[in-house]
Design a protein around this motif. Structure first.
Motif, PDB file in Angstrom:
ATOM      1  N   THR A 138      46.791  55.407  -1.838  1.00  0.00           N
ATOM      2  CA  THR A 138      45.975  56.531  -2.265  1.00  0.00           C
ATOM      3  C   THR A 138      46.782  57.797  -2.015  1.00  0.00           C
ATOM      4  OG1 THR A 138      43.868  57.689  -2.039  1.00  0.00           O
ATOM      5  CG2 THR A 138      44.751  56.680  -0.052  1.00  0.00           C
ATOM      6  N   VAL A 152      38.078  53.462 -12.092  1.00  0.00           N
ATOM      7  CA  VAL A 152      36.970  53.490 -11.132  1.00  0.00           C
ATOM      8  C   VAL A 152      36.334  52.113 -11.161  1.00  0.00           C
ATOM      9  CG1 VAL A 152      34.771  54.510 -10.504  1.00  0.00           C
ATOM     10  CG2 VAL A 152      36.497  55.906 -11.602  1.00  0.00           C
ATOM     11  N   THR A 211      38.474  60.524  -1.058  1.00  0.00           N
ATOM     12  CA  THR A 211      37.229  60.038  -0.455  1.00  0.00           C
ATOM     13  C   THR A 211      36.041  60.925  -0.810  1.00  0.00           C
ATOM     14  OG1 THR A 211      37.806  61.191   1.597  1.00  0.00           O
ATOM     15  CG2 THR A 211      38.353  58.837   1.462  1.00  0.00           C
ATOM     16  N   GLU A 261      35.087  59.928  -4.367  1.00  0.00           N
ATOM     17  CA  GLU A 261      34.434  58.605  -4.387  1.00  0.00           C
ATOM     18  C   GLU A 261      32.986  58.683  -3.916  1.00  0.00           C
ATOM     19  OE1 GLU A 261      38.238  55.617  -3.740  1.00  0.00           O
ATOM     20  OE2 GLU A 261      37.172  56.351  -1.986  1.00  0.00           O
ATOM     21  N   LEU A 307      30.739  59.546  -6.939  1.00  0.00           N
ATOM     22  CA  LEU A 307      30.743  58.709  -8.132  1.00  0.00           C
ATOM     23  C   LEU A 307      29.480  57.849  -8.211  1.00  0.00           C
ATOM     24  CD1 LEU A 307      34.449  57.478  -8.035  1.00  0.00           C
ATOM     25  CD2 LEU A 307      33.473  59.232  -9.522  1.00  0.00           C
ATOM     26  N   GLY A 367      31.483  53.795  -5.940  1.00  0.00           N
ATOM     27  CA  GLY A 367      32.710  53.783  -6.723  1.00  0.00           C
ATOM     28  C   GLY A 367      33.955  53.859  -5.869  1.00  0.00           C
ATOM     29  N   LYS A 368      34.989  53.208  -6.322  1.00  0.00           N
ATOM     30  CA  LYS A 368      36.286  53.196  -5.645  1.00  0.00           C
ATOM     31  C   LYS A 368      37.347  53.528  -6.680  1.00  0.00           C
ATOM     32  CE  LYS A 368      39.261  51.980  -2.388  1.00  0.00           C
ATOM     33  NZ  LYS A 368      39.776  53.067  -1.616  1.00  0.00           N
ATOM     34  N   LEU A 369      38.183  54.519  -6.398  1.00  0.00           N
ATOM     35  CA  LEU A 369      39.263  54.875  -7.305  1.00  0.00           C
ATOM     36  C   LEU A 369      40.456  53.956  -7.064  1.00  0.00           C
ATOM     37  CD1 LEU A 369      39.188  58.780  -7.208  1.00  0.00           C
ATOM     38  CD2 LEU A 369      38.289  57.268  -8.969  1.00  0.00           C
TER      39      LEU A 369
END
Length: 81
Positions: free
Chosen positions: A11, A26, A52, A55, A58, A68-70
């Motif tokens: 990240t 995403v 963070t 996220e 999202l 959601g996680k990028l």
């Protein structure tokens, strides 16, 4: 067929430090839905935010969960059939 290959355990910290040649997806942790993330659609106030923080905001358009996680990576393969 083209597919997304995430960079494992990476990240950039802040969204503005992510190079533009890196693609962003995403993924909803609740339902597994994945979509391409358009960083240019972020509000101006979020364009220098921590990943963070983004996220947390999202919301999945499929199930409504805020999980959601990028994922950062690139597309591999040929997009021609």
């Amino acid at each position: 067929m083209r597919r997304f290959q995430p960079i494992r355990n990476w990240t950039p910290g802040y969204i503005n430090t992510c190079p533009y040649h890196i693609d962003i997806m995403v993924k909803c942790a609740a339902c597994g839905e994945t979509r391409e993330f358009q960083r240019d659609n972020l509000p101006m106030a979020m364009r220098h935010a921590l990943i963070t923080e983004i996220e947390e905001r999202l919301k999945c358009s499929a199930c409504g969960a805020k999980s959601g996680k990028l994922l950062f990576g690139s597309y591999i393969g040929d997009d021609r059939s």
